[in-house]
Design an enzyme around this catalytic site. Structure first.
Site, short mmCIF file in Angstrom:
data_model
loop_
_atom_site.label_atom_id
_atom_site.label_comp_id
_atom_site.label_asym_id
_atom_site.label_seq_id
_atom_site.Cartn_x
_atom_site.Cartn_y
_atom_site.Cartn_z
N HIS A 21 0.86 -1.19 0.00
CA HIS A 21 0.00 0.00 0.00
C HIS A 21 0.88 1.23 0.00
CE1 HIS A 21 -3.70 2.27 0.70
NE2 HIS A 21 -2.94 3.06 1.44
N GLY B 30 -7.11 4.05 1.73
CA GLY B 30 -7.95 4.17 0.54
C GLY B 30 -7.21 4.72 -0.66
N LEU C 224 -10.48 -3.45 4.10
CA LEU C 224 -9.58 -2.76 3.18
C LEU C 224 -8.47 -2.02 3.93
CD1 LEU C 224 -9.00 -1.83 0.28
CD2 LEU C 224 -10.46 0.13 0.73
N ASP C 225 -7.24 -2.29 3.56
CA ASP C 225 -6.07 -1.60 4.13
C ASP C 225 -5.95 -1.79 5.64
OD1 ASP C 225 -5.63 -0.74 1.59
OD2 ASP C 225 -6.31 1.30 1.93
N GLU C 226 -6.63 -2.81 6.18
CA GLU C 226 -6.60 -2.99 7.63
C GLU C 226 -5.93 -4.29 8.05
OE1 GLU C 226 -7.32 -0.90 9.90
OE2 GLU C 226 -8.71 0.56 9.07
#
EC number: 3.5.1.10
Lengths: 275, 275, 275, 275
Positions: free
Chosen positions: B183, B192, B218-220
Site C-alpha cells: 500500500h 484508501g 480494506l487496508d486494515e
C-alpha cells in the site's frame, strides 16, 4: 541578517529583490526561493552579510514588491517564547537545557502548567513557573486565566510541550501562527487521544511525532516537522510511549530551531520549510 | 532447516522444545521467541543445522506441545508465488529481477494483469503472463476468472504488486494469510485511494509505504513492514508519487524476504516479525 | 528479573537453561540467544517474571553450564555511574535530566570535569561535581587524581560524556568493559581528533556518532550503538559539529539504556546487543 | 529548461542572472544557489518555464558573468551512459529496468563487462553487451580495449555498476567528472577491498554505500550520495554483503537521478548537490 518575503508570485521577483540588494552592495550568503504553483505564491529567505538599517531595507524592498507583500528584515533574531506543559518532562527539559546554555535560539519567558509537577525543574533553571489548574472551572474560565498570564509576557511563540488540554478555537484565534504543538504520532495517523495505544492495537511497524502550528481544527494545523522510529511486536503500548518520548523531544527541538531561524513560512494549511 | 511454532502460551514451552532438539543432538543456530502477553500466545522460530526427517521432528515436537499448536519444520524453504499487477512496473520489475537471479527466496509461477501493459517485461524474463481484464464484467465474474487462473498454479502466496483493484471479501476468504499487498502510504495514514494526493494536500513531511496481508477490511490487514522517506514543500503530488515508488519497491521486497524466510507470524490482526 | 549468560557454545545449552527455569515453574517473558559461530560463543538474555533468590538460581544454572560460564541473575537492576566531562553540556545535560526524573535506569554518583564549566548545571541538579584539572601536571598524576576520586564512589560504569582527554592504557586497564565513550563520528571513519573538520573536508553526505566501550586502542573498542544524520554542501565544519551534537546525545542515551538494561554483551572486540 | 552556472563568487551575481531572465520575461520555477565561502565559488541551478533558444540565452548570461563562468542552458536533458560491470547484477538490473521503462533520465548506450555473466540480462533488455576480459593481458592493454569500445559510443557518463577492477589514473584522466562509481561502504570508512569483511570484523552497527565521481585517488573522489542501513551481531560478513546490495542499488539510483537532473556540481574534491 535574515530577510523573509512572502507574496503573490509574478515574473521578475527574484531580479527585483536581488537588484535592491546588489544596489546596496549587500553580499548574499544564501538564498532560498520557492513558488507554490497551485497557490501562485512566492516565498523567499535571504541570508545577507549585514546591513545597518533593517527598516530602510524593508522600505526599499517594499517598493519593488506587490503592495500586500510580507517583508521582514530581522536584525534581532532571538525570539521569545512561553511554554505550556502538563506533567511530562522530556520536551520541557530539553528546551530548558538549550535555553540555559543559550543554544535554543529563543529565550524562555515562563512556563505555565495545568499541574505543578514541573515546577521544580523550572525552579532549578531559574525560570518562572505558573500553575493554572483546569480543575473546578469551565474551559472558558481556564483559558481566560491562561491568556491573562501569557499576556503578562512579551513573546513571539507559545510552545505546547506536551500540554494535554485541547485549546478552544476561541483561544487559538488570539494567537494565529504563534502556537506550536508536538503531537505524539506521525499525523494524520492516529489523530486525537491515545495514539500509542492505537498504534499498538493496529500493529504498526513505525511510530512517530509531528510538530505543527495549532489551528482551530484539532491536529490539523500546518505541519513543520515529522520523524519516525521503528517498532515491532515486542513493544507494549507503554513501550511505544516510552520510545516515542525521545522522538517527540527531537522533533519539537528541530521544529523550534527551524521556526526560530526564520526558516518556516505558513500559507493556508501548509508550511514551506527552507532547511 | 527452519522450525516455526505458534501456540497458546504456557510455562515450560522453551524447555520442552529445546529438550526435544537436544535429545536429537540438533545444534541450534539461532532461536527467536516471543510471548504476546495480551493474547497469551507463544511464537518461536528456530534455525537448526539440519535434520534428515522433518515429519518425524514435527511429530516429536507435537508430543510436548499443546494439541492445537501450529508446527512446521521446513526442509524445502523455497516458496512459490503468483503475482497480480495493473500497469506500474517498479515492484514487479524488482521481483522479476530477483527471481531471475535466484535471490528472491521464492519462484514466480506466473503474473496476472488486469491490463496488458506488463506483458512485455514478463516475456523478457520468460515468465507466463495472463491478462484478465476487469472491464465489461461484474466484480464477481472478474474475480472468478482470477481465481481460476491462480488455481491452475501451485503457490504459497499471492503478491499484489501494485494491483489497483479492490478484491472482494469473498475472494480474500479463499486465501487467508496468503495475499500480500503493498500500500502506498504509511498506514493507517491515508487509507484508501490517492494517498499521495492526500499527503500533498495535508502537507506532510514524510511519505511511506506499507506491506501487509490482505483481509476483508480494506487496508486494515496485519502489517509486515513499513518505511518512510522525507518530503517537503518542493514536492508536487506527482513528485511524491514518483519518490514513493522506490520506497514501495523496497518495502515490498523486504516484506517478501521476511515472509519467504519464515520470519513472519500472523495472529489476529497483527504480525510477529523475527528480523 | 533479568538473567544474562555467556559461555563457550555446545549442544543443549538452551534446553539445559530452560529446563532449570521450567523446573522452578519460572515463566519466561522473553528470551534472546545468539551463537557466534566464528568464536564458538554462546550469549543469552532471559527476562523472567520473578524469583525470590537470585543467588540460588545462579547456582542451579551454574550446575548445567560449562564451568567457566558467566552467569548473572540480577534482582537489583539499577546501575550506578560516574560521569567524566570537559566543557560541552549536551550529553551531560540529557543524562542529568533522565537521572533527575528517574528514567535513566542508573543513578549518577558524581560528575568529574577537567574544566569547571559544567559545575553549575550539576549543582542545579544536586549532583556532586569534582573539578580535576589536567593542567600543570603530567598525565600520570592527572589520571591518578581521577582514579582516586572515582574510587571514592561505588559504581558500575564510567561514562565519558564528551570528555576530551585521551585516557592512557594504564588507566583503562583498571576498568575493563566499564568505560563507555561517545565518539563524534561513525567509526571507523574519521578516527582521532577533529572528525567534523575531516568530514567537512572530505565532503561526506552523512555524519554520525558512535558509542563504544573504551579499550587500550584509541577509538577501537567494541561498538555499542551508531547513528547518522544527513548533511550537505551547505554545512560548514561548525554547522556539522552543531548538528552532530544532537546525534551524539541520542546515540549515547541509547547505548546507556541498552547497557543499563543488560542487553549488551562484550566478547573480544565486539558486542552482542539484544535490542 | 534547466540552467546551471558555476563561477567565482562576487556581489550581484543573482541580480545579474535574474535580471537577464526577467528582461526575457522568463518565469523562474525554482532557483537554488550556493556560495562556497572557503573556495569563494558560486553555484546556481535555475529551472525556468522554457525558452526557445538556449544558445542565445547562454550568450546573454555570459555577458553579465565573469569571463571564466561555466554556463549551461540545456534544452535536451536526456543523458547518454555507458555502463561497466563485472558479475553482480543488482545495480545493473535496476538501471536496465528504469532505462527500459524510460524513468532513468538517461539512455543506456551499451554495457561492458570484464566477465560475460551479465550478457544474458542485457540481451533480455535489448541492450548491447561487450565482454572485454582483463585476463591474459596487462592493465594498459585492457584499458585501451575498454577505451576503444567506450569511444565507439556517444555518451555523457560512464557508470561503474559494481565494476570490480581498479582503473588506472591514465584511464580516469580521459574522462574527468564523467565516471560515477558505487562503493560498498560509507566512505571514508573501509576504503579499498572487502569492506563488508572489514565491517564485520570491526563490529560496526551500520553499513553503507557511497556513490562518487572517480578521480585518480582510489575511493577519494567527490561524493554524490551516501546511505546506510543498520546491522547487528547476527549478521555474518556474507549477510552484510547481501543486505548491502539493496543499499548499493538505492544509492547509485539516487546519485544517477541527481546527476541526470543536473543537480550535482563538482568543484575540486567536493560536490554541491541541489536536491
Amino acid at each position: 541578517m535574515i530577510i523573509v518575503i512572502q507574496c503573490k508570485d509574478q515574473v521578475g521577483l527574484v531580479a527585483a529583490i536581488s537588484g535592491v540588494l546588489a544596489e546596496q552592495k549587500i553580499n548574499i550568503i544564501s538564498m532560498r526561493e520557492h513558488v507554490d504553483k497551485v497557490e501562485n505564491r512566492f516565498f523567499m529567505r535571504v541570508e545577507i552579510e549585514s546591513h545597518n538599517n533593517a527598516t530602510a531595507l524593508e522600505a526599499m524592498l517594499q517598493k519593488v514588491l506587490p503592495p500586500d507583500a510580507f517583508i521582514k528584515a530581522d536584525p534581532t533574531p532571538e525570539k521569545k517564547i512561553v511554554i505550556l506543559v502538563t506533567k511530562e518532562y522530556h520536551c520541557l527539559g530539553d528546551i530548558l537545557l538549550r535555553n540555559h546554555f543559550q543554544t535554543l535560539g529563543a529565550a524562555v519567558q515562563c512556563v505555565i502548567g495545568n499541574h505543578d509537577t514541573l515546577e521544580n525543574i523550572c525552579n532549578r533553571f531559574g525560570i518562572a513557573f505558573h500553575c493554572i489548574s483546569h480543575e473546578a472551572k469551565d474551559k472558558h474560565a481556564f483559558e481566560e486565566e491562561l491568556r491573562n498570564t501569557i499576556n503578562n509576557y512579551s513573546f513571539d511563540y507559545i510552545v505546547l510541550a506536551k500540554f494535554m488540554r485541547i485549546l478552544s478555537p476561541d483561544f487559538v484565534e488570539h494567537f494565529p501562527t504563534q502556537i506550536i504543538n508536538i503531537h505524539h504520532s506521525f499525523l494524520p495517523a492516529f489523530i486525537g487521544a491515545n495514539p500509542y495505544r492505537k498504534a499498538f492495537e493496529r500493529g504498526v511497524k513505525l511510530i512517530g511525532a509531528t510538530a505543527h502550528f495549532v489551528t482551530n481544527d484539532l491536529d490539523e494545523g500546518p505541519i513543520i516537522a515529522q520523524q519516525i522510529i521503528p517498532v515491532n511486536h515486542s513493544f507494549t503500548a507503554n513501550g511505544m510511549m516510552k520510545a516515542g518520548k525521545d522522538i517527540e523531544t527531537a522533533v519539537l527541538a528541530k521544529a523550534l530551531q527551524l521556526v526560530f531561524d526564520d526558516r518556516v513560512f505558513v500559507y493556508k494549511n501548509k508550511t514551506v520549510v527552507f532547511e
